[in-house]
Write an enzyme that holds these catalytic residues in place. Structure first.
Site, PDB file in Angstrom:
ATOM      1  N   GLU A 170       0.808  -1.236   0.000  1.00  0.00           N
ATOM      2  CA  GLU A 170       0.000   0.000   0.000  1.00  0.00           C
ATOM      3  C   GLU A 170       0.836   1.279   0.000  1.00  0.00           C
ATOM      4  OE1 GLU A 170      -2.690  -0.481   3.318  1.00  0.00           O
ATOM      5  OE2 GLU A 170      -3.583  -2.280   2.466  1.00  0.00           O
ATOM      6  N   GLU A 278      -6.386 -10.589  -1.309  1.00  0.00           N
ATOM      7  CA  GLU A 278      -7.223 -10.326  -0.114  1.00  0.00           C
ATOM      8  C   GLU A 278      -8.699 -10.223  -0.506  1.00  0.00           C
ATOM      9  OE1 GLU A 278      -5.736  -7.008   2.196  1.00  0.00           O
ATOM     10  OE2 GLU A 278      -3.645  -7.576   1.840  1.00  0.00           O
ATOM     11  N   ASP A 280     -12.468 -10.040  -0.942  1.00  0.00           N
ATOM     12  CA  ASP A 280     -13.785 -10.094  -0.294  1.00  0.00           C
ATOM     13  C   ASP A 280     -14.681  -9.131  -1.057  1.00  0.00           C
ATOM     14  OD1 ASP A 280     -12.797  -7.678   0.791  1.00  0.00           O
ATOM     15  OD2 ASP A 280     -12.560  -8.512   2.795  1.00  0.00           O
TER      16      ASP A 280
HETATM   17  O1  G2I Z   1      -7.875  -3.706   6.226  1.00  0.00           O
HETATM   18  C1  G2I Z   1      -8.017  -4.875   5.481  1.00  0.00           C
HETATM   19  C2  G2I Z   1      -6.674  -5.304   4.902  1.00  0.00           C
HETATM   20  C3  G2I Z   1      -6.201  -4.285   3.891  1.00  0.00           C
HETATM   21  N1  G2I Z   1      -4.947  -4.720   3.273  1.00  0.00           N
HETATM   22  C4  G2I Z   1      -3.878  -5.045   4.197  1.00  0.00           C
HETATM   23  C5  G2I Z   1      -4.340  -6.017   5.269  1.00  0.00           C
HETATM   24  O2  G2I Z   1      -3.307  -6.248   6.198  1.00  0.00           O
HETATM   25  C6  G2I Z   1      -5.576  -5.516   5.957  1.00  0.00           C
HETATM   26  O3  G2I Z   1      -5.932  -6.478   6.949  1.00  0.00           O
HETATM   27  C7  G2I Z   1      -6.514  -5.961   8.102  1.00  0.00           C
HETATM   28  C8  G2I Z   1      -6.874  -7.108   9.010  1.00  0.00           C
HETATM   29  O4  G2I Z   1      -7.847  -7.917   8.372  1.00  0.00           O
HETATM   30  C9  G2I Z   1      -7.449  -6.584  10.319  1.00  0.00           C
HETATM   31  O5  G2I Z   1      -7.615  -7.651  11.257  1.00  0.00           O
HETATM   32  O6  G2I Z   1      -5.603  -5.106   8.740  1.00  0.00           O
HETATM   33  C10 G2I Z   1      -6.176  -4.491   9.877  1.00  0.00           C
HETATM   34  C11 G2I Z   1      -5.204  -3.475  10.441  1.00  0.00           C
HETATM   35  O7  G2I Z   1      -4.720  -2.643   9.494  1.00  0.00           O
HETATM   36  C12 G2I Z   1      -6.516  -5.540  10.909  1.00  0.00           C
HETATM   37  O8  G2I Z   1      -7.174  -4.935  12.017  1.00  0.00           O
HETATM   38  C13 G2I Z   1      -6.512  -5.025  13.208  1.00  0.00           C
HETATM   39  C14 G2I Z   1      -7.138  -4.029  14.152  1.00  0.00           C
HETATM   40  O9  G2I Z   1      -6.976  -2.728  13.598  1.00  0.00           O
HETATM   41  C15 G2I Z   1      -6.452  -4.093  15.467  1.00  0.00           C
HETATM   42  O10 G2I Z   1      -7.094  -3.245  16.382  1.00  0.00           O
HETATM   43  C16 G2I Z   1      -6.405  -5.530  15.984  1.00  0.00           C
HETATM   44  O11 G2I Z   1      -5.628  -5.606  17.152  1.00  0.00           O
HETATM   45  O12 G2I Z   1      -6.591  -6.320  13.741  1.00  0.00           O
HETATM   46  C17 G2I Z   1      -5.831  -6.441  14.906  1.00  0.00           C
HETATM   47  C18 G2I Z   1      -5.815  -7.925  15.317  1.00  0.00           C
HETATM   48  O13 G2I Z   1      -7.106  -8.399  15.493  1.00  0.00           O
END
Ligand code: G2I
Length: 455
Positions: A170, A278, A280
């Protein structure tokens, strides 16, 4: 034609016995060969098996915290042959304090995957987001060094276990500017991305190195074009980049568009692989899921598709119910559409489709017989199918020729010796036919069945 398998130390049989074996093997081959033409009777019944028969993977994001959920792991183990740790390989997870690395949760996922024959995508080595506090507060040459050290340490730690890394994630602005995202990493100098790729290549020369981004699906968008220009520039200057990941988080504001296939094929034409990393889709419309999979299958260099979670309740945006399984773990209509697309999908015809010319091997050994047959061949890899007769609980040892590497397996539980060239496949209740994909790495020698043992 039969071949004596290597390592077979049993007394040689007489001419009559050998003739009987040859005839039995020929009969078996005749009886089974029609059943294993790609895309016909061998059509898979799970996403991973069907994708593997097309020389692709079908993966999912996995959260370590969910591996204790039996419903979750049942679907994971049944359906997928690639995993991406959802958060566990990010910078805040792997280097929470500078110079102190923490791999426990990531290793839990890697071990779960690899012990079941699934491959692992690494996500992600350098990103403006999910940086630990110590890195967020850094700048300039200190940050550049810290970022490169992070790339080196993490890629080295997982060397040989990760088939593709999202080296940089990104790094471009949304909107119409086509500019780089203004981040602390970008402010260390415009060459930070290529520096990260060079460090990753040095640390793990065997992994495919990807640039990964979102909102890069529409071919006409400025962000797509900006990433395309960067990849073209990298290829022209020899920066080590192997693949581009398209996150493909589709929703009403950022929908799937019909030029998606053009985007994938245009990037592939630059000489990189492309991967849907990724996926969805808001509301999980079956037709859109089908289109995405068909688009990937239509591009020879599209290696596979990863969905960003298993059940809707596992999604980072659960309220949009964007995944293939509902929150109870039941298959949705989108699942059926994806499976149908994988089974009906065309097989890429470029480059060569000529099967290897040597005949299949049928080594009789141990207390069962394993017959290896060639299946589809692509420009860089080929599939093989092994049919076992004489036992329902079996162990088959197969060797590939270095520098070949097995990249995918289906319908069995594999382990490898320390060289990575000898695979021991055990039955896992999926029947008596297993398969695998071999990355040729320039060598097209047919894998050899060394033994078949009933247990
Ligand atoms: O945002 C969707 C994806 C976009 N592209 C990059 C990916 O790395 C990203 O994944 C998401 C995860 O699916 C989420 O699970 O990235 C988020 C963070 O940027 C993730 O969220 C985080 C929460 O923000 C945190 O508060 C939490 O501690 O997930 C963490 C673990 O559950």
């Amino acid at each position: 034609m039969t071949e004596r398998c290597q390592g077979d130390t049993r007394p040689r049989t007489g001419p009559r016995a050998r003739t009987a074996i040859v005839l039995a093997a020929a009969a078996l081959l005749a009886a089974t060969s029609a059943a294993f033409l790609p895309g016909t009777a061998s059509a898979g019944t799970t996403l991973g098996a069907s994708a593997a028969e097309k020389g692709r993977y079908f993966g999912t994001a996995v959260a370590a915290s969910r591996l204790s959920d039996g419903n979750y792991t049942t679907i994971l183990n049944r359906e997928f042959n690639s995993v991406t740790p959802e958060n566990e390989m990010k910078i805040d997870a792997t280097e929470p304090q500078q110079g102190r690395f923490s791999y426990g949760a990531a290793e839990q996922i890697v071990n779960h995957a690899r012990s079941r024959g699934m491959s692992v995508r690494g996500h992600t080595l350098a990103w403006h987001s999910q940086q630990p506090p110590w890195m967020e507060s850094m700048s300039g040459s200190a940050l550049r060094s810290a970022m490169l050290n992070h790339v080196t340490q993490v890629a080295t730690h997982f060397r040989g276990q990760v088939v593709a890394w999202d080296v940089v994630n990104e790094a471009f602005e949304d909107g119409t500017s086509g500019a780089r995202r203004n981040s602390n990493l970008q402010r260390t100098g415009n060459d930070w991305i290529e520096a990260a790729f060079r460090a990753a290549r040095a640390a793990d020369p065997g992994a495919k190195l990807c640039y990964n981004d979102y909102n890069t699906d529409n071919w006409t968008h400025a962000k797509t074009q900006a990433v395309y220009n960067m990849v073209r520039d990298f290829k022209s200057r020899g920066v080590p980049i192997d693949c581009v990941g398209f996150q493909s988080h589709f929703n009403n504001d950022s929908p799937y568009v019909s030029n998606y296939r053009t985007t994938l094929s245009s990037f592939a034409a630059l000489g990189v692989d492309v991967q849907v990393t990724e996926l969805d889709i808001q509301g999980a419309p079956a037709a859109t899921y089908r289109s995405v999979v068909e688009d990937c299958l239509a591009v020879a260099r599209c290696n596979g598709v990863t969905v960003w979670g298993i059940r809707d309740s596992d999604s980072w945006r659960a309220s949009q119910t964007p995944l293939l399984f509902n929150s109870s773990g039941q298959k949705k209509a989108a699942y059926d559409a994806v499976l149908a697309a994988l089974n009906n999908g065309t097989t890429p015809t470029d480059p060569p489709t000529t099967p290897p010319t040597t005949p299949p091997t049928t080594p009789p050994s141990g207390s069962c017989t394993a017959t290896l047959q060639d299946s589809t061949r692509w420009g860089d890899r080929f599939n093989s199918q092994v049919t076992v007769s004489g036992a329902s609980n079996w162990t088959v040892v197969v060797a590939v020729t270095p520098p070949q590497k097995v990249s995918n397996t289906w319908n069995g539980s594999p382990t490898w010796d320390s060289s990575g060239n000898v695979m021991t496949m055990r039955s896992n209740g999926s029947g008596n036919v297993f398969g695998f994909t071999t990355m040729a790495n320039g060598t097209w020698t047919r894998p050899v069945v060394r033994s078949c043992t009933a247990s």
